[in-house]
Motif scaffolding. Sequence first.
Motif, PDB file in Angstrom:
ATOM      1  N   ILE A  19       0.929  -1.293  -0.040  1.00 24.34           N
ATOM      2  CA  ILE A  19      -0.194  -0.120  -0.209  1.00 24.34           C
ATOM      3  C   ILE A  19       0.906   1.242  -0.060  1.00 24.34           C
ATOM      4  CG2 ILE A  19      -1.542   1.237   1.335  1.00 24.34           C
ATOM      5  CD1 ILE A  19      -2.998  -1.379   2.155  1.00 24.34           C
ATOM      6  N   ASN A  20       2.105   1.226   0.900  1.00 21.36           N
ATOM      7  CA  ASN A  20       2.739   2.479   0.897  1.00 21.36           C
ATOM      8  C   ASN A  20       3.553   2.630  -0.424  1.00 21.36           C
ATOM      9  OD1 ASN A  20       3.608   3.845   3.514  1.00 21.36           O
ATOM     10  ND2 ASN A  20       2.801   1.637   3.845  1.00 21.36           N
ATOM     11  N   VAL A  21       3.905   1.692  -1.259  1.00 25.86           N
ATOM     12  CA  VAL A  21       4.688   1.606  -2.390  1.00 25.86           C
ATOM     13  C   VAL A  21       3.471   2.295  -3.279  1.00 25.86           C
ATOM     14  CG1 VAL A  21       5.623   0.506  -4.307  1.00 25.86           C
ATOM     15  CG2 VAL A  21       6.168  -0.059  -2.010  1.00 25.86           C
ATOM     16  N   TYR A  22       2.444   1.746  -3.505  1.00 27.77           N
ATOM     17  CA  TYR A  22       1.434   2.153  -4.518  1.00 27.77           C
ATOM     18  C   TYR A  22       1.149   3.756  -4.145  1.00 27.77           C
ATOM     19  CZ  TYR A  22      -2.873   2.631  -7.193  1.00 27.77           C
ATOM     20  OH  TYR A  22      -3.903   2.980  -8.161  1.00 27.77           O
ATOM     21  N   PHE A 189      -1.699   0.317  10.683  1.00 26.19           N
ATOM     22  CA  PHE A 189      -0.883  -1.326  10.685  1.00 26.19           C
ATOM     23  C   PHE A 189      -0.075  -1.380  12.044  1.00 26.19           C
ATOM     24  CE2 PHE A 189      -1.927  -1.292   6.097  1.00 26.19           C
ATOM     25  CZ  PHE A 189      -2.201  -2.305   6.122  1.00 26.19           C
ATOM     26  N   VAL A 190       0.407  -0.280  12.428  1.00 26.60           N
ATOM     27  CA  VAL A 190       1.302  -0.320  13.595  1.00 26.60           C
ATOM     28  C   VAL A 190       0.216  -0.947  14.923  1.00 26.60           C
ATOM     29  CG1 VAL A 190       2.389   0.998  15.669  1.00 26.60           C
ATOM     30  CG2 VAL A 190       2.824   1.253  13.253  1.00 26.60           C
ATOM     31  N   ILE A 191      -1.119  -0.189  14.976  1.00 24.34           N
ATOM     32  CA  ILE A 191      -1.986  -0.455  16.031  1.00 24.34           C
ATOM     33  C   ILE A 191      -2.405  -1.864  15.656  1.00 24.34           C
ATOM     34  CG2 ILE A 191      -4.206   0.047  16.758  1.00 24.34           C
ATOM     35  CD1 ILE A 191      -3.889   2.730  15.886  1.00 24.34           C
ATOM     36  N   LEU A 192      -2.622  -2.304  14.482  1.00 27.64           N
ATOM     37  CA  LEU A 192      -3.192  -3.581  14.270  1.00 27.64           C
ATOM     38  C   LEU A 192      -2.125  -4.790  14.716  1.00 27.64           C
ATOM     39  CD1 LEU A 192      -5.163  -5.687  12.946  1.00 27.64           C
ATOM     40  CD2 LEU A 192      -4.056  -5.407  10.533  1.00 27.64           C
ATOM     41  N   LEU A 193      -0.910  -4.438  14.375  1.00 16.61           N
ATOM     42  CA  LEU A 193       0.203  -5.466  14.886  1.00 16.61           C
ATOM     43  C   LEU A 193       0.306  -5.378  16.301  1.00 16.61           C
ATOM     44  CD1 LEU A 193       2.789  -4.693  12.195  1.00 16.61           C
ATOM     45  CD2 LEU A 193       1.797  -6.544  12.311  1.00 16.61           C
ATOM     46  N   CYS A 194       0.289  -4.298  16.929  1.00 13.65           N
ATOM     47  CA  CYS A 194       0.307  -4.173  18.582  1.00 13.65           C
ATOM     48  C   CYS A 194      -0.686  -5.103  19.192  1.00 13.65           C
ATOM     49  CB  CYS A 194       0.045  -2.773  18.966  1.00 13.65           C
ATOM     50  SG  CYS A 194       1.577  -1.848  18.780  1.00 13.65           S
ATOM     51  N   HIS A 195      -1.834  -5.124  18.627  1.00 12.59           N
ATOM     52  CA  HIS A 195      -3.130  -5.811  19.071  1.00 12.59           C
ATOM     53  C   HIS A 195      -3.601  -7.088  18.030  1.00 12.59           C
ATOM     54  CE1 HIS A 195      -3.925  -2.772  21.959  1.00 12.59           C
ATOM     55  NE2 HIS A 195      -3.478  -1.831  20.919  1.00 12.59           N
ATOM     56  N   PHE A 435     -10.964   4.657   2.748  1.00 11.92           N
ATOM     57  CA  PHE A 435     -12.087   4.047   3.320  1.00 11.92           C
ATOM     58  C   PHE A 435     -11.863   2.859   4.181  1.00 11.92           C
ATOM     59  CE2 PHE A 435     -15.459   0.402   3.265  1.00 11.92           C
ATOM     60  CZ  PHE A 435     -16.227   1.182   3.780  1.00 11.92           C
ATOM     61  N   TRP A 436     -11.075   1.937   3.509  1.00 10.86           N
ATOM     62  CA  TRP A 436     -10.573   0.447   4.305  1.00 10.86           C
ATOM     63  C   TRP A 436      -9.640   0.877   5.429  1.00 10.86           C
ATOM     64  CZ3 TRP A 436     -13.608  -3.388   4.220  1.00 10.86           C
ATOM     65  CH2 TRP A 436     -14.097  -3.786   2.981  1.00 10.86           C
ATOM     66  N   GLY A 437      -8.901   1.692   5.313  1.00 12.08           N
ATOM     67  CA  GLY A 437      -8.050   2.284   6.389  1.00 12.08           C
ATOM     68  C   GLY A 437      -8.866   2.750   7.550  1.00 12.08           C
ATOM     69  N   LEU A 438      -9.888   3.630   7.497  1.00  7.94           N
ATOM     70  CA  LEU A 438     -10.634   4.057   8.594  1.00  7.94           C
ATOM     71  C   LEU A 438     -11.533   3.005   9.069  1.00  7.94           C
ATOM     72  CD1 LEU A 438     -11.814   6.552  10.071  1.00  7.94           C
ATOM     73  CD2 LEU A 438     -13.329   6.818   8.123  1.00  7.94           C
ATOM     74  N   VAL A 439     -11.991   2.200   8.227  1.00  7.59           N
ATOM     75  CA  VAL A 439     -12.925   1.202   8.939  1.00  7.59           C
ATOM     76  C   VAL A 439     -12.081   0.121   9.455  1.00  7.59           C
ATOM     77  CG1 VAL A 439     -14.290  -0.861   8.271  1.00  7.59           C
ATOM     78  CG2 VAL A 439     -14.603   1.320   7.074  1.00  7.59           C
ATOM     79  N   ALA A 441      -9.201   1.001  11.288  1.00  2.00           N
ATOM     80  CA  ALA A 441      -8.993   1.427  12.450  1.00  2.00           C
ATOM     81  C   ALA A 441     -10.265   1.379  13.334  1.00  2.00           C
ATOM     82  CB  ALA A 441      -8.549   2.849  12.175  1.00  2.00           C
ATOM     83  N   LEU A 442     -11.389   1.653  12.976  1.00  2.00           N
ATOM     84  CA  LEU A 442     -12.342   1.526  13.804  1.00  2.00           C
ATOM     85  C   LEU A 442     -12.675   0.069  14.351  1.00  2.00           C
ATOM     86  CD1 LEU A 442     -15.004   3.666  11.690  1.00  2.00           C
ATOM     87  CD2 LEU A 442     -14.187   4.229  13.942  1.00  2.00           C
ATOM     88  N   PHE A 443     -12.401  -0.700  13.342  1.00  2.00           N
ATOM     89  CA  PHE A 443     -12.853  -2.378  13.887  1.00  2.00           C
ATOM     90  C   PHE A 443     -11.723  -2.443  15.013  1.00  2.00           C
ATOM     91  CE2 PHE A 443     -12.001  -6.911  13.711  1.00  2.00           C
ATOM     92  CZ  PHE A 443     -13.500  -7.097  13.538  1.00  2.00           C
ATOM     93  N   VAL A 444     -10.446  -2.364  14.848  1.00  2.00           N
ATOM     94  CA  VAL A 444      -9.487  -2.654  15.650  1.00  2.00           C
ATOM     95  C   VAL A 444      -9.587  -1.945  17.225  1.00  2.00           C
ATOM     96  CG1 VAL A 444      -6.911  -2.099  16.356  1.00  2.00           C
ATOM     97  CG2 VAL A 444      -7.806  -3.053  13.990  1.00  2.00           C
ATOM     98  N   LEU A 445     -10.008  -0.548  17.050  1.00  2.00           N
ATOM     99  CA  LEU A 445     -10.505   0.123  18.236  1.00  2.00           C
ATOM    100  C   LEU A 445     -11.661  -0.272  19.121  1.00  2.00           C
ATOM    101  CD1 LEU A 445      -9.599   3.864  17.130  1.00  2.00           C
ATOM    102  CD2 LEU A 445      -8.308   2.514  18.640  1.00  2.00           C
ATOM    103  N   GLY A 446     -12.649  -0.731  18.063  1.00  2.00           N
ATOM    104  CA  GLY A 446     -13.855  -1.387  18.585  1.00  2.00           C
ATOM    105  C   GLY A 446     -13.599  -2.607  19.253  1.00  2.00           C
ATOM    106  N   ASN A 447     -12.603  -3.286  18.694  1.00  2.00           N
ATOM    107  CA  ASN A 447     -12.422  -4.772  19.446  1.00  2.00           C
ATOM    108  C   ASN A 447     -11.549  -4.517  20.927  1.00  2.00           C
ATOM    109  OD1 ASN A 447     -10.020  -7.121  19.335  1.00  2.00           O
ATOM    110  ND2 ASN A 447     -11.842  -7.871  18.864  1.00  2.00           N
ATOM    111  N   ILE A 448     -10.646  -3.642  20.639  1.00  2.00           N
ATOM    112  CA  ILE A 448      -9.926  -3.333  21.722  1.00  2.00           C
ATOM    113  C   ILE A 448     -10.896  -2.946  22.991  1.00  2.00           C
ATOM    114  CG2 ILE A 448      -8.241  -1.765  22.802  1.00  2.00           C
ATOM    115  CD1 ILE A 448      -6.732  -1.855  20.188  1.00  2.00           C
TER     116      ILE A 448
END
Length: 461
Positions: A19-22, A189-195, A435-439, A441-448
């Motif tokens: 994603i970063n390369v793209y 992705f950092v938040i996702l990897l941490c959790h 869109f997918w980045g925001l969703v 992030a919301l999913f990870v935060l909601g899960n936490i």
Amino acid sequence: MNRKKSIGVIGVLFIAVLINVYIFYVANQQVGDNVVLNVELTAGKINEYQVFYGTENWSPDKMAADQYEEAGKKSVLQFLMPCELEGVRLDLGDSQGTHEISRLYVTYKDKSWEISLPEVAEWCSQDGRSNLVQSVTVTENETLQIVTEGEDSYIVVPMPEVYDTVVQMRRDSLKIRYGLVCVLVDIFFVILLCHFNRCYDMAKEVFGNRRLIYKLARNDFKTRFAGSFFGIFWAFVQPVVTILIYWFVFTVGFRSAAQTDCPFALWLTAGMVPWFFFSEAWSGATNSLIEYSYLVKKVVFKISILPIVKVLSALFVSLFFHLVMCAIFIFYGYKPDGYMLQLVYYIICNFIFALSLSYLTCSILPFFKDLSQIMNIILQVGVWMTPIMWNINILPQTWRWVMKINPMYYIVQGYRNALSEKVWFWQDITWTIYFWGLVGALFVLGNILFKKMKPHFADVI
């Protein structure tokens, strides 16, 4: 960490790098945005003026038009065009006449560039740079006077300096914008990897209980209308009546319509169907812990599946409306094609977005009961803040992004792209990534938040 989790972590890192390369590739390749060519004009006849942009291939799909409406009166015609152009062809109406241009300039954001009228006159005097034009001269009052001879009269206007300046400005702006997008994506992705362990365990839990989820969702759908005489008939009546009311108000009462070739009733339906699903799914899933309080108090029950049950239950009714919506579009002459298959993708987008929000709100509701009233207000405002009953094109170009950051805009516009406008979702990959980045992030935060609050649910419900 077991083997499956290790593979998952590697996969997440690989996707993040891609994603970063793209994003950096897009930032260096795309120009995007628009400039406005302004023509300050006085003519003897009412006429439509057209601008074909590009270099030499003047095609109808690269054209902008504006109407000169009062003969003999100075007016400013405006033509919206992509900024990646080096010249334009200005068509001067469909009959003989005299056209006096007192000013010719290009605007981009809050900047403007004047185009020299003497240089335009000198340029047009050369072969191949005008057609059916008797003369192009600059008068004593520094007005460009053009005398045309026939129906297809035009002049070619160069603007290389404007092109180079605007393109560089736009690319610098894009690099900053896409750089910020990269930062947001990387934070996610950092938040996702941490959790990652927490998210992985939840996904495993949902997959392991998929049959139970389907059974509970089906029972939830049936029991909602079990006590009424007409049963599930009421699940379909209210959305249909709402669409008919809005259609009547905007087409008959206000006598307005969407700025699109698609009939307003179809255009409105394509926006309302995903909104109905989202509003019902989000509100139902938010109240899932309260509604199923007897299950929350059971120690062995996996309460994390309850929001999914409510969202899936809302989807059962929504699928019926999707079929009806597609049938109506086909009846109006929109033939089934590959674009229409994108509805499956946008249904998934809507499902996951509603579910991501639900984990956040259902975790808070048992401790803050006023949240349900706040959500009702958000939904009432949201249906108007999402361009469902009005077209986003009525807003100035510089303010449209405010509406586009609403994730529901991405979904609603996606429905219209799939059904009538025939646009693939990857053609605007920047908003797809957003869109997918925001969703995500919301999913990870909601899960936490859900996991942290889970031990206390039984005490407050």
